[in-house]
Design a protein around this motif. Structure first.
Motif, PDB file in Angstrom:
ATOM      1  N   ILE A   1     -64.365 -61.964 -37.709  1.00 37.56           N
ATOM      2  CA  ILE A   1     -65.687 -62.587 -37.873  1.00 37.56           C
ATOM      3  C   ILE A   1     -66.098 -63.286 -36.579  1.00 37.56           C
ATOM      4  O   ILE A   1     -67.217 -63.093 -36.073  1.00 37.56           O
ATOM      5  N   VAL A   2     -65.173 -64.069 -36.013  1.00 40.53           N
ATOM      6  CA  VAL A   2     -65.478 -64.829 -34.785  1.00 40.53           C
ATOM      7  C   VAL A   2     -65.795 -63.877 -33.626  1.00 40.53           C
ATOM      8  O   VAL A   2     -66.801 -64.034 -32.926  1.00 40.53           O
ATOM      9  N   VAL A   3     -64.950 -62.865 -33.453  1.00 41.52           N
ATOM     10  CA  VAL A   3     -65.122 -61.957 -32.305  1.00 41.52           C
ATOM     11  C   VAL A   3     -66.402 -61.118 -32.439  1.00 41.52           C
ATOM     12  O   VAL A   3     -67.158 -60.965 -31.466  1.00 41.52           O
ATOM     13  N   ILE A   4     -66.684 -60.597 -33.626  1.00 37.97           N
ATOM     14  CA  ILE A   4     -67.901 -59.786 -33.817  1.00 37.97           C
ATOM     15  C   ILE A   4     -69.140 -60.641 -33.565  1.00 37.97           C
ATOM     16  O   ILE A   4     -70.089 -60.221 -32.888  1.00 37.97           O
ATOM     17  N   PHE A   5     -69.126 -61.864 -34.076  1.00 33.64           N
ATOM     18  CA  PHE A   5     -70.280 -62.751 -33.901  1.00 33.64           C
ATOM     19  C   PHE A   5     -70.487 -63.078 -32.413  1.00 33.64           C
ATOM     20  O   PHE A   5     -71.605 -62.958 -31.891  1.00 33.64           O
ATOM     21  N   LEU A   6     -69.400 -63.460 -31.730  1.00 33.48           N
ATOM     22  CA  LEU A   6     -69.525 -63.812 -30.305  1.00 33.48           C
ATOM     23  C   LEU A   6     -69.932 -62.612 -29.460  1.00 33.48           C
ATOM     24  O   LEU A   6     -70.754 -62.732 -28.547  1.00 33.48           O
ATOM     25  N   SER A   7     -69.375 -61.444 -29.772  1.00 35.32           N
ATOM     26  CA  SER A   7     -69.711 -60.262 -28.968  1.00 35.32           C
ATOM     27  C   SER A   7     -71.167 -59.859 -29.170  1.00 35.32           C
ATOM     28  O   SER A   7     -71.849 -59.471 -28.220  1.00 35.32           O
ATOM     29  N   ALA A   8     -71.664 -59.998 -30.422  1.00 32.57           N
ATOM     30  CA  ALA A   8     -73.083 -59.686 -30.657  1.00 32.57           C
ATOM     31  C   ALA A   8     -73.976 -60.691 -29.943  1.00 32.57           C
ATOM     32  O   ALA A   8     -75.031 -60.328 -29.404  1.00 32.57           O
ATOM     33  N   ALA A   9     -73.544 -61.953 -29.917  1.00 35.08           N
ATOM     34  CA  ALA A   9     -74.326 -62.998 -29.248  1.00 35.08           C
ATOM     35  C   ALA A   9     -74.468 -62.726 -27.752  1.00 35.08           C
ATOM     36  O   ALA A   9     -75.449 -63.141 -27.132  1.00 35.08           O
ATOM     37  N   ILE A  10     -73.494 -62.017 -27.178  1.00 33.41           N
ATOM     38  CA  ILE A  10     -73.549 -61.722 -25.730  1.00 33.41           C
ATOM     39  C   ILE A  10     -74.143 -60.343 -25.454  1.00 33.41           C
ATOM     40  O   ILE A  10     -74.983 -60.188 -24.564  1.00 33.41           O
ATOM     41  N   THR A  11     -73.720 -59.321 -26.223  1.00 33.59           N
ATOM     42  CA  THR A  11     -74.144 -57.954 -25.893  1.00 33.59           C
ATOM     43  C   THR A  11     -75.640 -57.703 -26.157  1.00 33.59           C
ATOM     44  O   THR A  11     -76.268 -56.947 -25.415  1.00 33.59           O
ATOM     45  N   PHE A  12     -76.195 -58.334 -27.196  1.00 35.34           N
ATOM     46  CA  PHE A  12     -77.618 -58.105 -27.513  1.00 35.34           C
ATOM     47  C   PHE A  12     -78.529 -58.557 -26.359  1.00 35.34           C
ATOM     48  O   PHE A  12     -79.338 -57.759 -25.857  1.00 35.34           O
ATOM     49  N   PRO A  13     -78.415 -59.829 -25.897  1.00 32.63           N
ATOM     50  CA  PRO A  13     -79.257 -60.219 -24.743  1.00 32.63           C
ATOM     51  C   PRO A  13     -78.913 -59.473 -23.459  1.00 32.63           C
ATOM     52  O   PRO A  13     -79.793 -59.219 -22.638  1.00 32.63           O
ATOM     53  N   LEU A  14     -77.624 -59.108 -23.313  1.00 32.70           N
ATOM     54  CA  LEU A  14     -77.224 -58.344 -22.117  1.00 32.70           C
ATOM     55  C   LEU A  14     -77.991 -57.022 -22.056  1.00 32.70           C
ATOM     56  O   LEU A  14     -78.496 -56.623 -20.994  1.00 32.70           O
ATOM     57  N   TYR A  15     -78.117 -56.359 -23.207  1.00 29.76           N
ATOM     58  CA  TYR A  15     -78.830 -55.084 -23.269  1.00 29.76           C
ATOM     59  C   TYR A  15     -80.326 -55.280 -23.036  1.00 29.76           C
ATOM     60  O   TYR A  15     -80.939 -54.576 -22.223  1.00 29.76           O
ATOM     61  N   LYS A  16     -80.911 -56.271 -23.747  1.00 26.48           N
ATOM     62  CA  LYS A  16     -82.370 -56.469 -23.687  1.00 26.48           C
ATOM     63  C   LYS A  16     -82.840 -57.011 -22.341  1.00 26.48           C
ATOM     64  O   LYS A  16     -83.896 -56.629 -21.842  1.00 26.48           O
ATOM     65  N   PHE A  17     -82.060 -57.934 -21.755  1.00 27.28           N
ATOM     66  CA  PHE A  17     -82.531 -58.634 -20.557  1.00 27.28           C
ATOM     67  C   PHE A  17     -81.882 -58.193 -19.240  1.00 27.28           C
ATOM     68  O   PHE A  17     -82.288 -58.630 -18.177  1.00 27.28           O
TER      69      PHE A  17
END
Lengths: 190, 70
Positions: free
Chosen positions: A45-61
């Motif tokens: 849960i912790v790793v999926i949440f943290l990775s989504a928090a980083i990868t989503f803005p990384l892709y968009k921005f």
């Protein structure tokens, strides 16, 4: 779609293990002791949440403005692996009790395709950052829910009289298949 | 045109560097003594270990040698 619907959808209706068949290696490998799966589920849960928090803005921005979005998979793999190393390092350094409960499972999660799967799914769906975070949280909670349920069934099967040919992993695969069939009945409700 | 290639290579090298740096830092900090037993227990994933090997590359090579036809 509201946030609660996204959470329930990611957790149960589109469960990453039973509906998308991601993270099956650790799902079958670790689901033998209840104590281990609770720690493993929490760590996922912790790793999926943290990775989504980083990868989503990384892709968009970063990746989209630079027109290099085609390297999303390799970029996400490296970012997730780095994030897992960093999380393990911080937990190991600052909280031994937390490390004992969650941190010891982090090396197994670094190569868990469920984490990469959620990160990649998040960028293919047209959604906001908060929705992506809820989707990731639901995905992680769904993994934890299913692995805990599956372990309980496997522990019960250990004391059941199973045909010799099906003992161990074969009956575990049959059980997982039946669970997946049951979850398919929920498809389309959200 | 070359600028886009340079940006691409720079970003990939940056991510690889980040991974190597975090791995190096993580390896420098040893597993606490009180957590060693829990750590070893957690690593006993049965998906690969059930056939007597581990998840490492060398274990995979050994396994491939074992199943190689004569």
């Amino acid at each position: 779609m509201n946030l609660i619907a996204i959470l329930i959808s990611a957790m149960i209706v589109n469960n990453i293990v039973l509906m998308q068949f991601l993270g099956l290696c650790s799902f079958f490998g670790v689901s033998t002791k209840m104590k281990s799966v609770v720690g493993m589920g929490a760590a996922v849960i912790v790793v999926i949440f943290l990775s989504a928090a980083i990868t989503f803005p990384l892709y968009k921005f970063v990746l989209i403005p630079l027109k290099i979005e085609y390297i999303d998979t390799i970029a996400f793999i490296l970012v997730i692996a780095s994030l897992v190393q960093l999380t393990e390092l911080v937990i190991k350094r600052f909280s031994q009790s937390l490390y004992k409960a969650l941190g010891v499972y982090l090396p197994l999660i670094a190569t868990n395709c469920a984490v990469l799967g959620v990160a990649l799914t998040n960028i293919t769906i047209d959604q906001t950052y908060v929705e992506a975070l809820f989707n990731a949280l639901g995905g992680g909670m769904g993994y934890a829910f299913i692995i805990i349920t599956f372990t309980a069934i496997r522990m019960r099967l250990d004391s059941a009289s199973v045909t010799k040919a099906l003992k161990g992993m074969p009956i575990a695969l049959v059980t997982a298949g039946l669970m997946a069939l049951a979850f398919m009945g929920l498809a389309g409700i959200i | 045109m070359w600028t886009s290639y340079l940006i691409l290579i720079g970003i990939i090298v940056g991510f690889i560097g980040l991974y190597m740096f975090t791995t190096y830092l993580n390896k420098k900090i040893a597993v606490p003594e009180s957590c060693k037993a829990a750590y070893l227990e957690a690593q006993s994933c049965e998906s690969c270990a059930s056939r007597g090997g581990g998840c490492g590359f060398s274990d995979a090579i050994e396994f491939m040698k074992e199943v190689k036809p004569e």
